[in-house]
Design a protein around this motif. Structure first.
Motif, mmCIF file in Angstrom:
data_model
loop_
_atom_site.group_PDB
_atom_site.id
_atom_site.type_symbol
_atom_site.label_atom_id
_atom_site.label_comp_id
_atom_site.label_asym_id
_atom_site.label_seq_id
_atom_site.Cartn_x
_atom_site.Cartn_y
_atom_site.Cartn_z
ATOM 1 N N TYR A 98 0.858 -1.189 0.000
ATOM 2 C CA TYR A 98 0.000 0.000 0.000
ATOM 3 C C TYR A 98 0.889 1.233 0.000
ATOM 4 O O TYR A 98 1.876 1.307 0.745
ATOM 5 C CB TYR A 98 -0.912 0.032 1.223
ATOM 6 N N GLN A 99 0.561 2.196 -0.837
ATOM 7 C CA GLN A 99 1.300 3.446 -0.848
ATOM 8 C C GLN A 99 0.380 4.605 -1.202
ATOM 9 O O GLN A 99 -0.614 4.434 -1.930
ATOM 10 C CB GLN A 99 2.475 3.394 -1.814
ATOM 11 N N GLN A 100 0.759 5.770 -0.687
ATOM 12 C CA GLN A 100 -0.005 6.977 -0.981
ATOM 13 C C GLN A 100 0.920 8.184 -0.903
ATOM 14 O O GLN A 100 1.936 8.164 -0.197
ATOM 15 C CB GLN A 100 -1.163 7.161 -0.003
ATOM 16 N N ILE A 101 0.563 9.219 -1.621
ATOM 17 C CA ILE A 101 1.268 10.498 -1.589
ATOM 18 C C ILE A 101 0.207 11.593 -1.500
ATOM 19 O O ILE A 101 -0.735 11.636 -2.309
ATOM 20 C CB ILE A 101 2.154 10.697 -2.834
ATOM 21 N N ASN A 102 0.367 12.470 -0.543
ATOM 22 C CA ASN A 102 -0.503 13.629 -0.370
ATOM 23 C C ASN A 102 0.287 14.870 -0.773
ATOM 24 O O ASN A 102 1.338 15.170 -0.202
ATOM 25 C CB ASN A 102 -0.975 13.757 1.076
ATOM 26 N N SER A 103 -0.191 15.577 -1.772
ATOM 27 C CA SER A 103 0.502 16.733 -2.312
ATOM 28 C C SER A 103 -0.405 17.957 -2.276
ATOM 29 O O SER A 103 -1.640 17.843 -2.362
ATOM 30 C CB SER A 103 0.947 16.454 -3.751
ATOM 31 N N THR A 104 0.233 19.120 -2.147
ATOM 32 C CA THR A 104 -0.514 20.379 -2.189
ATOM 33 C C THR A 104 -0.855 20.797 -3.614
ATOM 34 O O THR A 104 -1.609 21.762 -3.806
ATOM 35 C CB THR A 104 0.298 21.493 -1.505
ATOM 36 N N VAL A 105 -0.326 20.092 -4.612
ATOM 37 C CA VAL A 105 -0.610 20.378 -6.013
ATOM 38 C C VAL A 105 -1.849 19.588 -6.425
ATOM 39 O O VAL A 105 -1.948 18.382 -6.165
ATOM 40 C CB VAL A 105 0.595 20.013 -6.902
ATOM 41 N N LEU A 106 -2.768 20.262 -7.079
ATOM 42 C CA LEU A 106 -4.006 19.620 -7.489
ATOM 43 C C LEU A 106 -3.715 18.506 -8.488
ATOM 44 O O LEU A 106 -2.988 18.686 -9.455
ATOM 45 C CB LEU A 106 -4.944 20.655 -8.120
ATOM 46 N N GLY A 107 -4.265 17.316 -8.239
ATOM 47 C CA GLY A 107 -4.112 16.196 -9.140
ATOM 48 C C GLY A 107 -2.853 15.371 -8.914
ATOM 49 O O GLY A 107 -2.627 14.420 -9.660
ATOM 50 N N SER A 108 -2.021 15.729 -7.929
ATOM 51 C CA SER A 108 -0.775 14.989 -7.695
ATOM 52 C C SER A 108 -0.891 13.944 -6.592
ATOM 53 O O SER A 108 0.015 13.111 -6.445
ATOM 54 C CB SER A 108 0.365 15.961 -7.344
ATOM 55 N N SER A 109 -1.958 13.971 -5.817
ATOM 56 C CA SER A 109 -2.122 12.995 -4.743
ATOM 57 C C SER A 109 -2.675 11.692 -5.317
ATOM 58 O O SER A 109 -3.442 11.689 -6.293
ATOM 59 C CB SER A 109 -3.060 13.534 -3.672
ATOM 60 N N PHE A 110 -2.328 10.586 -4.697
ATOM 61 C CA PHE A 110 -2.848 9.294 -5.127
ATOM 62 C C PHE A 110 -2.668 8.289 -3.995
ATOM 63 O O PHE A 110 -1.892 8.501 -3.048
ATOM 64 C CB PHE A 110 -2.121 8.790 -6.387
ATOM 65 N N ASN A 111 -3.368 7.172 -4.107
ATOM 66 C CA ASN A 111 -3.158 6.006 -3.254
ATOM 67 C C ASN A 111 -3.325 4.760 -4.109
ATOM 68 O O ASN A 111 -4.037 4.768 -5.104
ATOM 69 C CB ASN A 111 -4.095 6.000 -2.048
ATOM 70 N N GLU A 112 -2.673 3.671 -3.669
ATOM 71 C CA GLU A 112 -2.599 2.469 -4.503
ATOM 72 C C GLU A 112 -2.530 1.242 -3.614
ATOM 73 O O GLU A 112 -1.843 1.244 -2.568
ATOM 74 C CB GLU A 112 -1.360 2.544 -5.404
ATOM 75 N N ASN A 113 -3.221 0.195 -4.001
ATOM 76 C CA ASN A 113 -3.179 -1.105 -3.338
ATOM 77 C C ASN A 113 -2.764 -2.164 -4.349
ATOM 78 O O ASN A 113 -3.334 -2.241 -5.448
ATOM 79 C CB ASN A 113 -4.546 -1.477 -2.751
ATOM 80 N N THR A 114 -1.810 -2.998 -3.969
ATOM 81 C CA THR A 114 -1.315 -4.042 -4.862
ATOM 82 C C THR A 114 -1.227 -5.350 -4.099
ATOM 83 O O THR A 114 -0.672 -5.392 -2.988
ATOM 84 C CB THR A 114 0.068 -3.688 -5.434
ATOM 85 N N VAL A 115 -1.782 -6.413 -4.688
ATOM 86 C CA VAL A 115 -1.727 -7.757 -4.120
ATOM 87 C C VAL A 115 -1.103 -8.680 -5.158
ATOM 88 O O VAL A 115 -1.556 -8.704 -6.317
ATOM 89 C CB VAL A 115 -3.123 -8.263 -3.711
ATOM 90 N N LEU A 116 -0.081 -9.431 -4.755
ATOM 91 C CA LEU A 116 0.629 -10.322 -5.666
ATOM 92 C C LEU A 116 0.831 -11.664 -4.998
ATOM 93 O O LEU A 116 1.101 -11.751 -3.798
ATOM 94 C CB LEU A 116 1.989 -9.738 -6.063
ATOM 95 N N LEU A 117 0.711 -12.731 -5.804
ATOM 96 C CA LEU A 117 0.969 -14.092 -5.359
ATOM 97 C C LEU A 117 1.787 -14.789 -6.442
ATOM 98 O O LEU A 117 1.402 -14.778 -7.613
ATOM 99 C CB LEU A 117 -0.335 -14.852 -5.120
ATOM 100 N N GLY A 118 2.916 -15.374 -6.050
ATOM 101 C CA GLY A 118 3.756 -15.983 -7.067
ATOM 102 C C GLY A 118 4.777 -16.936 -6.485
ATOM 103 O O GLY A 118 4.713 -17.330 -5.313
ATOM 104 N N VAL A 119 5.731 -17.299 -7.320
ATOM 105 C CA VAL A 119 6.787 -18.236 -6.947
ATOM 106 C C VAL A 119 8.131 -17.584 -7.253
ATOM 107 O O VAL A 119 8.251 -16.745 -8.157
ATOM 108 C CB VAL A 119 6.657 -19.570 -7.699
ATOM 109 N N ARG A 120 9.129 -18.009 -6.481
ATOM 110 C CA ARG A 120 10.507 -17.555 -6.677
ATOM 111 C C ARG A 120 11.384 -18.785 -6.835
ATOM 112 O O ARG A 120 11.320 -19.715 -6.023
ATOM 113 C CB ARG A 120 10.968 -16.705 -5.493
ATOM 114 N N VAL A 121 12.193 -18.783 -7.869
ATOM 115 C CA VAL A 121 13.038 -19.923 -8.195
ATOM 116 C C VAL A 121 14.495 -19.498 -8.079
ATOM 117 O O VAL A 121 14.906 -18.474 -8.650
ATOM 118 C CB VAL A 121 12.742 -20.458 -9.606
ATOM 119 N N ASN A 122 15.268 -20.291 -7.345
ATOM 120 C CA ASN A 122 16.710 -20.094 -7.239
ATOM 121 C C ASN A 122 17.396 -21.328 -7.822
ATOM 122 O O ASN A 122 17.698 -22.278 -7.104
ATOM 123 C CB ASN A 122 17.138 -19.916 -5.781
ATOM 124 N N PRO A 123 17.633 -21.345 -9.101
ATOM 125 C CA PRO A 123 18.182 -22.551 -9.732
ATOM 126 C C PRO A 123 19.617 -22.825 -9.281
ATOM 127 O O PRO A 123 20.314 -21.956 -8.778
ATOM 128 C CB PRO A 123 18.123 -22.212 -11.225
#
Length: 600
Positions: A575-600
């Motif tokens: 989860y991340q967000q930025i609050n800015s005093t500039v109009l239109g520059s603020s945002f928030n975001e949610n990301t969910v990931l599920l996966g595998v990691r391979v170490n050959p």
């Protein structure tokens, strides 16, 4: 008269001489020190070895009878010390006059053997007389030898005992490699620190994985004199705002993230070469404009020129994309409709450094020079308009002098002096203002390893930056850098990083951005193969000479389940967000990931 003298002489000749003792009498007790072992008077008047104590007398009685008969009894010298359990020696008949008993001896069975000499006065040294100079032979039970071995054989000293290590049998584990992605420690002197999002900073910092249980640590490959540890990860999930724009322009999409990394380290006896390279790509099929790459890497070389001199070289790079709602991108476009841009322009920072460290006993001096370059890609709007950002490209040249003193192996305070200059490719920006600048900094800190549980480096000081154009106000700000690792327990590790810097900007009237960045990460091993990682980061931008303020925050939770050394299941939430005093520059975001990691 003559007849009387002759008779007296005959009488004296036939009368045996009175026995004379030659014992050494103790001046304290007034008695012989060792009765039964001393000397007696032989029939010829000369001293001879005493062989026995008269029969029927004890040791004390022998001391009390200095005139005891040397020829009486059958107990030999030294046999008085026999064990009570030894068999008794049979007593023989009284010795015949004129027969020497020196050739007799006692066998192990207690019997007297050997012949007797018929010489009336045997003055030649016999074998028995020669052997009596040696310690007396003692007869006793077998336990005496055991007691002697225990009490008289000294135990070996532990410090002199060699330690023999048993050979390790099984699959060899790779040597522990030091993470070489100190992104936050190299960016304070960079001009792009404040342009990164808190999520990217946190994700990049978390890429420096904390070592796992050795049973599940990757083995890697031996390539020549190098240990190479490659890895590959594939994840699928959902991103609520991949464009990182304001809520009215947000468009969610399925997220496919592909990541590849390689770490390597040399196995040389002296000098060292190690590196870490990582690249990732986020694909959002339902919002193609938000798809973007990301990469970072560091390669370091240490050359041990001599015992007290080593040379360090480093190469580094970082690639990210600018969010379309960034105030700097809006200022470059001259309007507030950049949020409809069809692509995220690339941002690349790369550079190299070369330094040398000379050690004078406990004092060390390091001189390090660096060259870094920042490049900004052009942005494309939805109507086809191209926003040229070539005027933001610049080179930075810096020099650092560090003097450190090793108080002990776990604590070394130091003093840093830093200086840099920034030169733009384009002499003036679109508003006609030259933005070249010079900066100096002073910091005091220490590197330490307290009981091997808290290790790292921390420093604090002040920085000052002046600009060529007098219309741009000078920047004075505190300077803080930290990189700490705390091993709270064998199962829990805490990692903290912090950095400050002055970021370049194109906002009219603003000389620069004072940026503060920090990350905190906690990893706890629930099981040997199950790890939980939680972390957070913050980002604060203060535009000098302007009212623009930005505060960003990011949080993450990650669960790693190691099936084997080479296969890991991973679930991540960001989860991340930025609050800015500039109009239109603020945002928030949610990301969910599920996966595998391979170490050959």
């Amino acid at each position: 008269m003559r007849l009387g003298v002759a008779a007296l002489a005959v009488a004296l000749a036939t009368t045996p001489a009175v026995a004379q003792r030659f014992d050494a009498t103790s001046p304290v007790a007034g008695q012989p020190d060792n009765p039964g072992i001393g000397q007696d008077t032989a029939p010829n008047g000369l001293p001879t070895l005493r062989r026995r104590i008269p029969d029927g007398l004890s040791r004390d009685e022998g001391r009390a009878s200095p005139g005891g008969d040397a020829t009486s009894g059958e107990q030999t010298g030294g046999d008085s010390l026999r064990s009570p359990l030894s068999p008794a020696i049979p007593t023989q008949s009284q010795a015949q006059p004129g027969l020497s008993q020196l050739d007799t001896r006692i066998t192990t069975g207690g019997q007297r053997t050997g012949g007797s000499s018929t010489a009336p006065r045997n003055l030649a040294p016999s074998s028995l007389l020669r052997t009596r100079a040696a310690p007396p032979r003692r007869l006793g039970t077998a336990t005496r030898r055991i007691t002697q071995e225990i009490t008289q054989v000294p135990s070996p000293a532990l410090r002199l005992t060699p330690i023999i290590q048993q050979p390790v049998v099984g699959v060899p584990l790779p040597q522990a490699t030091t993470p070489v992605r100190p992104i936050l420690s190299l960016l304070p002197l960079s001009s792009a620190l404040g342009l990164l999002t808190p999520g990217f900073i946190l994700g990049t910092d978390l890429a420096r994985a904390i070592p796992t249980d050795p049973a599940y640590a990757p083995i890697g490959y031996q390539v020549g004199t190098f240990t190479v540890l490659p890895s590959f990860a594939q994840s699928i999930g959902y991103d609520s705002n991949p464009d990182q724009t304001s809520r009215e322009f947000a468009k969610g999409s399925v997220a496919l993230r592909t990541e590849a990394a390689v770490d390597f380290q040399s196995n040389w006896s002296s000098s060292a070469l190690q590196g870490s390279l990582r690249g990732a790509y986020l694909e959002t099929p339902q919002n193609e404009a938000a798809s973007r790459p990301a990469a970072d890497g560091t390669v370091r070389l240490r050359i041990d020129a001599s015992r007290d001199l080593h040379i360090d070289a480093e190469g580094r790079f970082l690639v990210d994309t600018q969010r379309t709602s960034s105030p700097n991108l809006q200022a470059a476009a001259g309007n507030l409709q950049v949020a409809t841009a069809t692509s995220r322009p690339l941002l690349a920072v790369y550079g190299a450094s070369l330094g040398a460290t000379e050690t004078f006993n406990r004092l060390s001096v390091t001189l390090r020079g660096s060259v870094d370059r920042s490049e900004f890609d052009n942005a494309r709007l939805s109507d086809g308009t191209i926003i040229n950002q070539a005027d933001r490209n610049l080179n930075q040249y810096s020099l650092q002098l560090r003097t450190a003193y090793e108080v002990n192996p776990d604590f070394s305070p130091f003093v840093d002096l830093l200086g840099d200059t920034r030169v733009y490719d384009v002499r003036r920006d679109p508003t006609g203002v030259p933005r070249d600048s010079d900066g100096v900094a002073f910091a005091v800190g220490a590197s330490f390893g307290l009981a091997r549980t808290l290790t790292g480096e921390v420093s604090a000081g002040i920085q000052h930056r002046t600009y060529v154009d007098p219309s741009l106000r000078d920047v004075n700000a505190p300077l803080v850098n930290a990189a700490l690792v705390w091993s709270a327990s064998p199962l829990t590790t805490v990692r903290l990083t912090a950095a400050t810097g002055v970021t370049e900007t194109t906002i009219p009237g603003s000389s620069g951005i004072l940026t503060d960045v920090g990350t905190l990460e906690v990893q706890h091993d629930l099981l040997r193969n199950l790890s939980l990682v939680v972390g957070g980061s913050f980002l604060r931008n203060v535009y000098q000479g302007s009212t623009i303020r930005e505060n960003g925050f990011s949080a993450t939770a990650r669960l790693d389940y190691h099936l084997t050394r080479w296969l890991t299941l991973r679930g991540t939430y960001i989860y991340q967000q930025i609050n800015s005093t500039v109009l239109g520059s603020s945002f928030n975001e949610n990301t969910v990931l599920l996966g595998v990691r391979v170490n050959p």
